[in-house]
Design a protein around this motif. Structure first.
Motif, short mmCIF file in Angstrom:
data_model
loop_
_atom_site.label_atom_id
_atom_site.label_comp_id
_atom_site.label_asym_id
_atom_site.label_seq_id
_atom_site.Cartn_x
_atom_site.Cartn_y
_atom_site.Cartn_z
N VAL A 281 11.01 44.47 74.20
CA VAL A 281 10.40 45.16 73.06
C VAL A 281 8.88 45.02 73.22
O VAL A 281 8.37 43.91 73.14
N ARG A 283 10.20 48.77 74.90
CA ARG A 283 11.24 48.98 75.90
C ARG A 283 10.68 49.17 77.31
O ARG A 283 9.62 49.77 77.50
N ASP A 301 19.02 46.35 70.20
CA ASP A 301 19.75 46.60 68.95
C ASP A 301 21.24 46.77 69.18
O ASP A 301 22.06 46.31 68.39
N ASP A 302 21.59 47.43 70.29
CA ASP A 302 23.01 47.59 70.62
C ASP A 302 23.68 46.23 70.80
O ASP A 302 24.77 45.97 70.28
N GLN A 304 22.56 43.29 69.77
CA GLN A 304 22.50 42.47 68.56
C GLN A 304 23.66 42.79 67.62
O GLN A 304 24.24 41.90 66.99
N THR A 305 24.01 44.07 67.54
CA THR A 305 25.15 44.46 66.71
C THR A 305 26.44 43.83 67.22
O THR A 305 27.25 43.30 66.44
#
Length: 429
Positions: A281, A283, A301-302, A304-305
């Motif tokens: 971050v 990217r 984010d992918d 982390q979910t």
């Protein structure tokens, strides 16, 4: 003598305090080697990691263990008092099982702690400060941790970025032993990615980093598990085609892997699929890459979910694991009580045999002196019975006089049951 667990961890003490009482393997070996000459505390195992320092010991009291921990690190006991937790016997065993199973870890269910506890036991054995009794406790704890791992899902879901990337690779590619992995930047995050994938048995790891020193350090850490190659950072684009899995985490302010770089790499690979993970971050990888056929692109984010979902599953599994740990700790305490009872029974039998031989010798002397054999044997039987029943009579009397009547009732019921069994005719074989 009791079994104690005493220490500090990430929940009770600051990093500064944990650093002050931490042991590295060399110093721990040196300190433990002096303990086998200590008559008060010479049966112990010390677990020391970045998140905890704990002493597991057989001792007369917990203060003895606390004093040793403070003295060994040159600090005042008062500095530890508000940060130390202590457990005894059943509670200590339960705590050790929770630690070894990853239930007490900063990252719930982490697998590394079991190996760290095993290493701690090995160091203590080398220093000759582990008794057979303490060794049996740890053996059973390892058995319990293995069952928790195999029979619950507490450690089966990825809850770190590094582990999540490794699990993604397994989902995308069915044969990890054929994979070539590229880590772009050799910082902490990608180091974990490389280590997890190396442990999973990939064929090769390519390390592409701006500085050679850090790349070399990571290479040395994983070279015993996997073939490693260091690539200069300016050659990143021309080597992309070689990698099946690419994890990038540079901290750069600009993209380091462009759409055209990946498109060219795919062509060289004859469009064999690629897994690309962007942990940076801002990217590192051009987001348009996900539009290319054959490329699977995942961002922070992918992942982390996925991690949050998996952590929730671990917490749910931990409830089942806690129940199992409590049951196994109770089983171990029962085994220890049975073992202790066995030694007590053996001592009682030996004492009874000694009394029997004494009374028999006295009876034989009287018969040889001319006394009536029948009378002598009656008195022999009476005297021996009195001696053998004397300890039981004392226990029953004391139990009857105690404030809590349940102990006497238990003794009475079980003695009645034993007598009833004795009165039953024996089956003819």
């Amino acid at each position: 003598m009791s079994f104690f667990a005493l220490g500090v961890n990430h929940q009770t003490a600051s990093v500064e305090l944990r650093e002050r009482i931490a042991f590295n393997p060399e110093r721990l070996s040196e300190v433990l080697s002096t303990q086998n000459h200590n008559p008060d505390l010479h049966d112990m195992v010390v677990v020391s990691t970045c998140n905890r320092t704990e002493v597991y010991a057989m001792a007369e009291n917990a203060d003895m263990v606390l004093d040793w921990l403070a003295r060994s690190n040159g600090i005042d006991v008062k500095q530890l008092l508000n940060h130390v937790y202590r457990y005894e016997n059943a509670d200590a065993i339960t705590h050790l099982m929770r630690v070894a199973s990853g239930l007490d870890s900063l990252m719930l269910g982490e697998p590394q702690i079991l190996g760290q506890v095993k290493t701690a036991l090995s160091l203590a054995k080398d220093a000759h400060v582990v008794s057979p009794h303490l060794n049996r406790i740890f053996d059973y704890v390892f058995y319990a941790a293995k069952r928790v791992r195999s029979e619950t899902a507490v450690g089966s879901h990825a809850v770190s970025m590094g582990y999540a990337v490794a699990q993604l690779a397994l989902q995308v590619f069915s044969q990890p032993e054929k994979l070539t992995v590229m880590v772009v930047a050799a910082g902490e995050m990608n180091s974990l990615v490389a280590k997890h994938l190396a442990e999973m048995g990939v064929a090769k790891v390519l390390i592409c980093n701006r500085g050679h020193e850090r790349a070399e350090k990571l290479a040395q850490e994983i070279a015993h598990r996997v073939d490693v190659e260091i690539i200069p950072f300016h050659q990143l684009a021309e080597n992309l085609y070689r990698a099946d899995v690419i994890s990038s985490c540079t901290g750069s302010l600009h993209q380091v892997i462009s759409f055209n770089d990946v498109k060219t790499a795919l062509k060289k690979r004859r469009y064999q699929q690629m897994l690309m993970v962007d942990l940076a971050v801002p990217r590192d990888i051009d987001s348009k890459v996900e539009n290319l056929d054959g490329v699977f692109l995942y961002g922070v984010d992918d992942l982390q979910t996925v991690i949050e979902e998996n952590l929730a599953q671990r917490r749910q599994a931990a409830v089942e694991a806690e129940v199992m740990v409590n049951q196994l700790a109770t089983q171990l305490m029962t085994r220890q009580k049975v073992r202790e009872a066995g030694s007590t029974i053996q001592a009682y039998r030996e004492k009874s045999q000694e009394q029997s031989q004494q009374e028999l010798a006295l009876a034989m002397e009287r018969i040889q002196a001319g006394e009536d054999a029948s009378q002598v044997m009656q008195e022999f039987s009476h005297r021996l019975t009195q001696k053998l029943l004397h300890p039981t009579s004392i226990l029953l009397r004391e139990a009857a006089q105690a404030e809590d009547p349940t102990h006497f009732e238990w003794l009475q019921e079980n003695l009645d049951h034993i007598f009833e069994q004795e009165r039953k005719p024996k089956a003819v074989k």
